[in-house]
Motif scaffolding. Structure first.
Motif: not given
Length: 325
Positions: A156, A220-222, A225, A320-322, A324-325
């Motif tokens: 990772r 697309k975010s929640s 975020w 950053w992970l949020a 990308k998701q």
């Protein structure tokens, strides 16, 4: 300084070569206009730069060296010697004491470790043997192949692969900084790679998302975020700056970006380059700050119930992970 030569894994192409006398050869490479000398002494192959672009001057120096070899009056200069790993550890300690940020030091440690692995693959463990030719070959390897065969791959995070031009420059710049620091600290008697020139700094405009792309991310975010993305977009803060915001940094329609210590762990933090500033908040950002203050049970403005060992502080990589998701 004359240094033993290890056989390069990716040798720079020789464009001109000439034999001078019985024992000496001069040559030029495709990556440097300067002439190099090559000969064998005491069962060691020596290659070093003659620090001249004149073929006539190179021949004169080579003839002198050939006479020394024939008459047995050449000696290897006794200079100071230090291992690459040891010099790297001392250098990292020195820059840490200068107050350089932990992220920068982590990058230096990675660059030095990767170069040390490459040098070991060439049979080089001591810093005084890192001449211009070694750095040129390392640059070729980074550009054309990468370090995948020398550095263990990670499951990772950051992957080791063929490097972009800016990354190549950054890696080599760190190695040059290490060598120059070693000379200043008297770990080396002279700079063995003084003839090397860093690759040019590529000028590339930063990528900016279009309004449509930003809106697609928002849709697309929640929570929380969406508020964090909007707050970043309206204030222009770096992710690290947002993560270190305290409730006390918000004053009416302003936020203060300042150096501080974590109220729970005591860890010190400061903005990039140490530049403190005050950022105005538009009305929507003020509302986001008020909602975040009410939802946060601790001292942080934006609280994350899922973060570990940070007592609720959001970490930059989670943002950053949020995205990308």
């Amino acid at each position: 300084m004359e240094t033993p030569l290890a056989t390069p894994k990716n040798p720079t192409q020789v464009v001109e070569r000439e034999r001078v006398g019985e024992r000496v050869t001069i040559f030029r490479t495709s990556r440097s206009p300067k002439w190099y000398i090559e000969y064998t002494f005491d069962r060691q192959q020596i290659r070093r730069s003659l620090q001249t672009m004149s073929k006539k001057q190179a021949r004169i120096l080579a003839e002198k060296k050939n006479l020394e070899l024939v008459h047995g009056i050449t000696i290897l200069p006794v200079g100071k010697s230090v291992e690459i790993d040891e010099a790297g550890q001392q250098y990292l300690r020195a820059v840490t004491l200068r107050g350089i940020s932990q992220g920068t030091i982590t990058g230096y440690r990675r660059h030095i470790g990767q170069f040390a692995a490459y040098a070991r693959s060439r049979g080089i463990t001591r810093l005084e043997r890192v001449d211009a030719a070694v750095l040129e070959d390392y640059q070729v390897l980074l550009t054309e192949e990468g370090l995948g065969a020398l550095v263990p791959l990670r499951k990772r995070g950051r992957q080791v692969k063929r490097a972009a031009p800016k990354t190549v420059r950054d890696k080599l710049k760190t190695v040059r900084q290490l060598i120059k620091w070693a000379v200043r600290r008297k770990l080396l008697s002279e700079d063995p790679s003084s003839g090397y020139s860093l690759p040019s700094n590529p000028k590339k405009q930063a990528y900016c998302w279009s309004p449509a792309e930003v809106q697609a991310i928002r849709e697309k975010s929640s929570a929380p975020w969406t508020d964090i993305f909007d707050f970043l977009a309206m204030t222009g803060l770096r992710a690290d700056e947002l993560c270190w915001l305290l409730k006390s940094d918000v004053r009416d329609n302003l936020i203060q970006i300042r150096a501080k210590a974590c109220p729970l762990t005591g860890k010190n933090w400061k903005p990039k380059h140490g530049r403190e500033r005050v950022v105005p908040l538009p009305p929507l950002a003020v509302e986001i700050a008020r909602r975040a203050t009410k939802c946060s049970p601790g001292g942080w403005l934006f609280w994350s119930p899922t973060s570990r060992n940070k007592a609720g502080r959001i970490l930059p990589h989670l943002i950053w992970l949020a995205v990308k998701q």
